[in-house]
Design an enzyme around this catalytic site. Sequence first.
Site, PDB file in Angstrom:
ATOM      1  N   GLY A 107      30.337 -52.576 -15.664  1.00 20.31           N
ATOM      2  CA  GLY A 107      29.841 -52.625 -17.040  1.00 20.31           C
ATOM      3  C   GLY A 107      30.795 -53.383 -17.934  1.00 20.31           C
ATOM      4  O   GLY A 107      31.190 -54.506 -17.621  1.00 20.31           O
ATOM      5  N   HIS A 112      30.004 -65.117 -13.638  1.00 24.09           N
ATOM      6  CA  HIS A 112      31.345 -65.037 -13.032  1.00 24.09           C
ATOM      7  C   HIS A 112      31.259 -64.500 -11.608  1.00 24.09           C
ATOM      8  O   HIS A 112      30.287 -63.849 -11.233  1.00 24.09           O
ATOM      9  CB  HIS A 112      32.254 -64.144 -13.861  1.00 24.09           C
ATOM     10  CG  HIS A 112      31.881 -62.691 -13.794  1.00 24.09           C
ATOM     11  ND1 HIS A 112      32.185 -61.870 -12.725  1.00 24.09           N
ATOM     12  CD2 HIS A 112      31.194 -61.926 -14.668  1.00 24.09           C
ATOM     13  CE1 HIS A 112      31.702 -60.653 -12.945  1.00 24.09           C
ATOM     14  NE2 HIS A 112      31.098 -60.667 -14.111  1.00 24.09           N
ATOM     15  N   GLU A 167      28.544 -57.876 -20.257  1.00 23.81           N
ATOM     16  CA  GLU A 167      27.721 -57.205 -19.256  1.00 23.81           C
ATOM     17  C   GLU A 167      27.043 -55.987 -19.905  1.00 23.81           C
ATOM     18  O   GLU A 167      27.489 -55.482 -20.934  1.00 23.81           O
ATOM     19  CB  GLU A 167      28.615 -56.793 -18.076  1.00 23.81           C
ATOM     20  CG  GLU A 167      27.917 -56.110 -16.921  1.00 23.81           C
ATOM     21  CD  GLU A 167      26.685 -56.852 -16.412  1.00 23.81           C
ATOM     22  OE1 GLU A 167      25.679 -56.890 -17.165  1.00 23.81           O
ATOM     23  OE2 GLU A 167      26.677 -57.346 -15.275  1.00 23.81           O
TER      24      GLU A 167
END
Lengths: 330, 370
Positions: B127, B114, B217
């Site tokens: 995160g 992304h 992530e």
Amino acid sequence: MAATASIQPVGAIHLRDCGNDSGSLIGKFSSRCSLKGFAIDGRSFAKGICISRQGKLHVARGSICHALVMDHFSSTSDTTPDNNEKTLIESSLILIRHGESLWNEKNLFTGCVDVPLTKRGIEEAIEAGKRICNIPVDMIYTSTLIRAQMTAMLAMTQHRHKKVPIVTHNENEQAKTWSRIYSEETKKQSIPVIPAWQLNERMYGELQGLNKEETAERYGKELVYEWRRSYDIPPPNGESLEMCSQRAVAYFKEHIEPRLQSGKHVMVAAHGNSLRSIIMYLDKLTSQEVINVELSTGIPLLYIYKEGHFMKRGSPVGPTEAGVYAYTKV
Amino acid sequence: MLSLSLFTRIEIDIMAAAAFHQAVATVQSSQLLINSGRRNEFGNVSMSLIPKGFKVNSQLSRSGSYGSGKRNFGVIQASASQTSVVDPVSTPLNNSTSEAKKKSNEAALILVRHGESLWNEKNLFTGCVDVPLTKKGVEEAIEAGKRISNIPVDMIYTSALIRAQMTAMLAMTQHRRRKVPIIMHNESEQARAWSQIFSEDTMKQSIPVITAWQLNERMYGELQGLNKQETADRYGKEQVHVWRRSFDIPPPNGESLEMCAERAVAYFKDHIEPQLQSGKNVMIAAHGNSLRSIIMYLDKLTSQEVISLELSTGIPMLYIFKEGKFMRRGSPAGPTEAGVYAYTRVISSSGHYHLLQLSHSLNGPLQVLK
């Protein structure tokens, strides 16, 4: 009636009857600005509302450089209103219906199938965002369907406020822990986004995925019409509008209204049926009336919540339109 | 240089492959018999049936009417202009070139990282905090979509975070194919039941989108929400550098890259690889660390190598999966770029396969470069 504006507008601010007597401020305005008229006049946002630092509502008329209005909309959530102003806690409620989805384009019954937006739906969301870019938002509620969530997130890319929407996760312990923020400063700059299935579109049961042709063939035209347009007759294994209203309005009363009561400005990004259900509650409509409510896609609808009442303020106009007013606290 | 006539036999056949699976899916979906009250809802089915079902597909393909075992497989390195020969979207299923159906064990794998999120912009450690895209991130997603608009996609996997999901959905608005991505819901019985689709035709026209926290992530623990200054103040610069750049040292209550890789690669092997094995073309929209973990597995990198791997945001990365191997094909170029390549496999008269690199300038004929 001094105009001690804390910002320097480019245009002139003409203040009319802006008393310092906070208790009767609104009353004074109603005579000049037809505030009562606002309650029933669903027209444009031209008479704009500004929510000041203390969450106080002031209505003034004036032209102001659009860019400067936002300076006023700093975080309202971390200041407590003083006693005089407590009775004047007012908050804004924005309702946005998502735009075109890929199944709208194909003319399929969607319901709770999680279909995303088309290019056009994306543009509608961005346009909606431009219209509300100056209205403060402290919290966002969406359905669990991506088309509503994307609409909210795309709209907020246009927002002048520097706060960042953060989608909250509570589906399980790990999701909660993993999404934790460890800076107070950052938290204050966040707008919680809360997904709720209760705001989902009306569940269309066995019609989901069918096109109108297929459906008419399978069930007969009259029956399909009844399902689509009645208040309390559900399609097979689906929800009636009544059932949808039940869970949407219950959620609104339990979770969203208390926020408004405490002065939070809320945006709700959802669907045709869940939103008209909420509007039915806000505007006290009958089941006959709600069937005829059609909420435009991508056009935000603004309400002001004050002392337990919801006042419809129509659709905010975009900043590029001439004759836009802005209001500011003085 | 070979003349154009030789290429009449070339089947750039990714779409045919997809159409093939679509056709076989017909066999499968007719067995789904979605009825109210039964467990075979689309949501349920797509989770459990697809791995099994599509393995069955591949068997069918060998014995079925789909050709004599010859296979032509084309990879679009880049999508050329609309005038390109390489336009698999228009390849009809019932074309006389039935011999050109792809063998089922080749599949495209697209990885998309992304683009810019609102906290990237503010330079905060993100995160697993669910931060959405900026305007720029939205544009990057759309650009990524243009680059892959001709590469078939049968399934999409994303993380549980909105920035990856939006990236996938925005990218797919650019896709030439008419199939519709549909997000699967399995978080509860009601979610599953409520998202059922009751038309087989419609199901066939759907691309299941599966969200998985394992593709999230890397979880950054107590650094989440802090900016680099705050963090250096709180923990000291060196310590922060170690957390960010090491393979196996996690920040407080967070994941190391190693831990992230463990759960991301395990998920890939368990759920995604079987899809590729059965010939499904897959797109993964995820994050810097979860994707580099997967690349570590695909490219067999060492922990040293993976630390220095940087995946560009919004630039899709293409792999071809074939016979258990992953072949990196780089980034599909945008459709407006001159001199785009297409790769295709040609069957020579002796029945041998040759991989030819074709160049197709926007106006000229196809030319073989090697």
